[in-house]
Design a protein around this motif. Structure first.
Motif, mmCIF file in Angstrom:
data_model
loop_
_atom_site.group_PDB
_atom_site.id
_atom_site.type_symbol
_atom_site.label_atom_id
_atom_site.label_comp_id
_atom_site.label_asym_id
_atom_site.label_seq_id
_atom_site.Cartn_x
_atom_site.Cartn_y
_atom_site.Cartn_z
ATOM 1 N N LEU A 296 0.805 -1.228 0.000
ATOM 2 C CA LEU A 296 0.000 0.000 0.000
ATOM 3 C C LEU A 296 0.837 1.278 0.000
ATOM 4 N N ARG A 297 2.110 1.165 0.425
ATOM 5 C CA ARG A 297 2.950 2.353 0.643
ATOM 6 C C ARG A 297 2.995 3.297 -0.567
ATOM 7 N N HIS A 298 3.144 2.750 -1.771
ATOM 8 C CA HIS A 298 3.297 3.597 -2.963
ATOM 9 C C HIS A 298 1.986 3.811 -3.709
ATOM 10 N N ARG A 299 0.885 3.349 -3.113
ATOM 11 C CA ARG A 299 -0.412 3.463 -3.796
ATOM 12 C C ARG A 299 -1.337 4.485 -3.152
ATOM 13 N N ILE A 300 -0.928 5.048 -2.032
ATOM 14 C CA ILE A 300 -1.758 6.076 -1.411
ATOM 15 C C ILE A 300 -0.981 7.386 -1.354
ATOM 16 N N VAL A 301 -1.704 8.481 -1.583
ATOM 17 C CA VAL A 301 -1.063 9.803 -1.686
ATOM 18 C C VAL A 301 -1.566 10.689 -0.553
ATOM 19 N N ARG A 302 -0.640 11.194 0.250
ATOM 20 C CA ARG A 302 -0.998 12.094 1.357
ATOM 21 C C ARG A 302 -1.379 13.476 0.833
ATOM 22 N N ASN A 303 -2.226 14.174 1.580
ATOM 23 C CA ASN A 303 -2.528 15.561 1.219
ATOM 24 C C ASN A 303 -1.630 16.508 2.018
ATOM 25 N N TYR A 304 -1.804 17.811 1.777
ATOM 26 C CA TYR A 304 -0.926 18.804 2.420
ATOM 27 C C TYR A 304 -1.062 18.768 3.950
ATOM 28 N N LYS A 305 -2.283 18.408 4.441
ATOM 29 C CA LYS A 305 -2.527 18.386 5.891
ATOM 30 C C LYS A 305 -1.669 17.318 6.566
ATOM 31 N N ALA A 306 -1.593 16.127 5.930
ATOM 32 C CA ALA A 306 -0.771 15.041 6.477
ATOM 33 C C ALA A 306 0.698 15.453 6.503
ATOM 34 N N GLU A 307 1.154 16.103 5.438
ATOM 35 C CA GLU A 307 2.558 16.538 5.381
ATOM 36 C C GLU A 307 2.834 17.601 6.434
ATOM 37 N N ALA A 308 1.876 18.520 6.598
ATOM 38 C CA ALA A 308 2.053 19.597 7.585
ATOM 39 C C ALA A 308 2.118 19.050 9.002
ATOM 40 N N GLU A 309 1.341 18.001 9.269
ATOM 41 C CA GLU A 309 1.300 17.434 10.620
ATOM 42 C C GLU A 309 2.308 16.300 10.819
ATOM 43 N N GLY A 310 3.093 16.019 9.757
ATOM 44 C CA GLY A 310 4.128 14.982 9.863
ATOM 45 C C GLY A 310 3.583 13.570 9.959
ATOM 46 N N ILE A 311 2.395 13.335 9.371
ATOM 47 C CA ILE A 311 1.794 11.993 9.378
ATOM 48 C C ILE A 311 2.326 11.223 8.167
ATOM 49 N N SER A 312 3.050 10.153 8.403
ATOM 50 C CA SER A 312 3.650 9.394 7.302
ATOM 51 C C SER A 312 2.656 8.389 6.723
ATOM 52 N N VAL A 313 2.951 7.938 5.519
ATOM 53 C CA VAL A 313 2.136 6.909 4.862
ATOM 54 C C VAL A 313 2.116 5.645 5.716
#
Length: 321
Positions: A296-313
């Motif tokens: 699943l790691r390369h098949r789901i795309v985080r949004n800006y909110k996840a990146e801003a909050e440091g939530i990894s795939v």
């Protein structure tokens, strides 16, 4: 090729072969147990693997060692910005008899190491990815079948991204696994340095033939799966799709794109193979969970909110599991 009396005997033989392969690989590769397991599962599942790790973590050595142990032909293609599709697939040349003759490229091998696949332009990437999907090469209107089994292991360097061409999601989806390589532990690195700085010569035993590998690839597909495990795998992939009825709150909040149906297929195939190499005759939910992260790691795309909050795939996948 030895014929087995029953499917259970064949699964036992696969589990025994897997143990032997791990033992032989362990003579050269220290640590990286999860990586070796993922690569072998993808080979027996007839899939392909993407390895992401910094230089110097023995990616090339791993592939070369596996090719030796499985007695498969092996080619390494170094991807560079000036690499052309014909440098991979081969090309037609005009022979002395004034007729065109096809000269096969390095892709005509059982195992291909596509080194730093994101260093080459999309047109050249697409030439390899077509070969991965179709298992054929078309040059000058002529179709040429690739040798079987055919397995691509592509590598990417996660640090230096300048001058690279990241693989688009649709092309990443063709890889069964996306495996992250980490640094070895202190003890493992100590052993690596000891082995590689001495005059040590290791003889590797060939464990399987190409016919046996193809037989085991077919065997993995015939392993039965119960409905509840099948539903669990499909449900897991469906939960990653934001905006759908199955999506969790985390998914709706942190993901902009989820996994497609190919993820469900690979979750089931990977679970079958994971069960078989552990001597089980049918997979359970634990087998699906064991292969879920690299699938699943390369098949789901985080949004800006996840990146801003440091939530990894990886963090999101573990929450889903």
């Amino acid at each position: 090729m030895k014929q087995f009396g029953s499917e259970t005997e064949a699964v036992d033989a696969l589990a025994e072969s897997y143990r032997e392969i791990r033992q032989e690989i362990g003579k050269i590769i220290i640590g990286q147990d999860d990586v070796v397991k993922s690569v072998l599962i993808s080979i027996f599942s007839n899939g392909h693997c993407l390895l992401v790790g910094v230089p110097g973590l023995a990616k090339t050595l791993l592939v070369h060692t596996i090719a030796q142990v499985l007695d498969l032909s092996y080619n390494r293609i170094q991807f560079t910005p000036d690499l052309m599709p014909s440098d991979i697939t081969g090309s037609e040349i005009l022979g002395e008899d004034r007729a065109f003759k096809f000269i096969p490229g390095p892709v005509f091998s059982n195992i291909i190491l596509a080194d730093e696949i994101n260093r080459t332009p999309p047109k050249t990437q697409a030439a390899l990815l077509e070969s991965m999907q179709e298992k054929i090469v078309t040059v000058g209107g002529q179709t040429h079948h690739l040798p079987q089994p055919f397995f691509v292991l592509a590598t990417q360097n996660p640090i230096e991204q300048e001058g690279t061409y990241p693989l688009p999601e649709a092309q990443l989806d063709r890889f069964m696994f996306n495996v992250m390589l980490t640094y070895p532990s202190f003890q493992e690195e100590l052993q690596v340095v000891k082995n590689t700085t001495s005059n040590r010569n290791v003889e590797l035993k060939k464990v399987l033939t190409t016919d046996q590998i193809r037989y085991f690839q077919q065997l993995v597909r015939t392993i039965p799966v119960t409905d509840n495990v099948l539903e669990y795998a499909v449900s897991l992939a469906a939960k990653t799709r934001p905006g759908t009825s199955e999506a969790t709150d985390d998914v709706n909040k942190f993901l902009s794109w989820g996994a497609g149906p190919r993820a469900s297929q690979f979750l089931v195939l990977g679970a079958k193979c994971h069960a078989a190499i552990n001597g089980k005759y049918s997979p359970d939910k634990e087998d699906v969970q064991a292969v879920a992260e690299p699938i699943l790691r390369h098949r789901i795309v985080r949004n800006y909110k996840a990146e801003a909050e440091g939530i990894s795939v990886e963090n999101l996948i573990r929450r889903l599991l």
